[in-house]
Design a protein around this motif. Structure first.
Motif, short mmCIF file in Angstrom:
data_model
loop_
_atom_site.label_atom_id
_atom_site.label_comp_id
_atom_site.label_asym_id
_atom_site.label_seq_id
_atom_site.Cartn_x
_atom_site.Cartn_y
_atom_site.Cartn_z
N GLU A 1 0.83 -1.20 0.00
CA GLU A 1 0.00 0.00 0.00
C GLU A 1 0.87 1.26 0.00
OE1 GLU A 1 -3.25 -0.18 -0.46
OE2 GLU A 1 -3.08 -2.37 -0.43
N LYS A 2 1.97 1.21 0.72
CA LYS A 2 2.88 2.36 0.77
C LYS A 2 3.64 2.52 -0.54
CE LYS A 2 3.55 1.99 5.73
NZ LYS A 2 4.48 1.64 6.80
N ILE A 3 3.91 1.39 -1.21
CA ILE A 3 4.63 1.43 -2.48
C ILE A 3 3.75 2.06 -3.55
CG2 ILE A 3 5.66 0.02 -4.32
CD1 ILE A 3 6.49 -1.95 -2.03
N GLY A 4 2.47 1.74 -3.49
CA GLY A 4 1.51 2.37 -4.40
C GLY A 4 1.30 1.64 -5.71
N VAL A 5 0.89 2.40 -6.71
CA VAL A 5 0.47 1.87 -8.01
C VAL A 5 1.55 1.03 -8.68
CG1 VAL A 5 -0.39 2.51 -10.29
CG2 VAL A 5 -1.11 3.81 -8.30
N GLY A 6 2.79 1.38 -8.54
CA GLY A 6 3.86 0.65 -9.20
C GLY A 6 4.13 -0.73 -8.65
N PHE A 7 3.52 -1.07 -7.51
CA PHE A 7 3.78 -2.36 -6.89
C PHE A 7 3.46 -3.52 -7.84
CE2 PHE A 7 2.38 -6.14 -4.65
CZ PHE A 7 3.46 -6.38 -3.81
N ASP A 8 2.28 -3.50 -8.45
CA ASP A 8 1.86 -4.61 -9.29
C ASP A 8 2.78 -4.86 -10.46
OD1 ASP A 8 -0.30 -5.20 -7.66
OD2 ASP A 8 -1.69 -3.92 -8.80
#
Length: 191
Positions: free
Chosen positions: A170-177
């Motif tokens: 969640e902290k990493i955000g959109v780029g995680f996936d």
């Protein structure tokens, strides 16, 4: 004051308390867990609860230890019985970690999570315990003629890295996936 429990009743009640609490911790998380809700569900008084545990932290820690041991036994059994390569096993483990951090608050709790108990190496006792577990896994594969080039420390660090990513997605955000599969693949190539 209630009557004292027999040893048999104490053993049964302790199991009932831990089973109910584990479900509540999984659904509510540590912060929102309330002893009063647990005692109502189990059918004991607050004093009855405190005859088993000092506080909710002590109950939680015991459940974490039990769950860690259950999961580790399950992992050893899977490795022993299935013919997965180390890469296949660690890929599956990474996907399980990712799934569990979404569906089970027990794995990502703000107090102390099951994931931390399983893979963090932040103190010497936990690191030694994790390395011993990695050695058990390595021995099963060695008995099957499978050699892993990574050291025990490198394997423990790879699993911890994947866990850290999963717990902080969640902290990493959109780029995680998009980045998680790349990082997972790079770590697993080191096996």
């Amino acid at each position: 004051m209630g009557r004292p429990y027999t040893e048999e009743e104490r053993a049964e009640l302790k199991i009932k308390i831990k089973e109910a609490a584990a479900k509540m911790f999984m659904q509510l998380g540590f912060k929102d867990f309330r002893i009063q809700l647990l005692t109502k569900q189990v059918g004991i008084s607050l004093g009855g609860f405190y005859s088993f545990y000092k506080d909710k932290e002590a109950l939680y820690e015991e459940i974490l230890r039990d769950e860690k041991n259950r999961i580790r036994k399950k992992i050893l059994t899977i490795i022993e019985e299935e013919n997965q390569t180390p890469k296949e096993f660690f890929t599956d483990l990474a996907h399980v970690l990712l799934n569990k951090t979404v569906t089970n608050k027990f794995y990502t709790n703000e107090y102390s999570s099951l994931l931390e108990t399983l893979v963090w190496n932040d103190d010497s006792i936990t690191a030694e315990d994790n390395l011993h577990f990695i050695q058990q896994i390595r021995q099963i594969w060695a008995n099957k003629g499978i050699v892993i080039s990574a050291s025990n420390e490198e394997l423990a660090a790879a699993v911890a890295t994947l866990a850290i990513l999963c717990t902080h997605k969640e902290k990493i955000g959109v780029g995680f996936d998009s980045w998680y599969p790349v990082i997972e693949k790079a770590l697993l190539e080191q096996l």
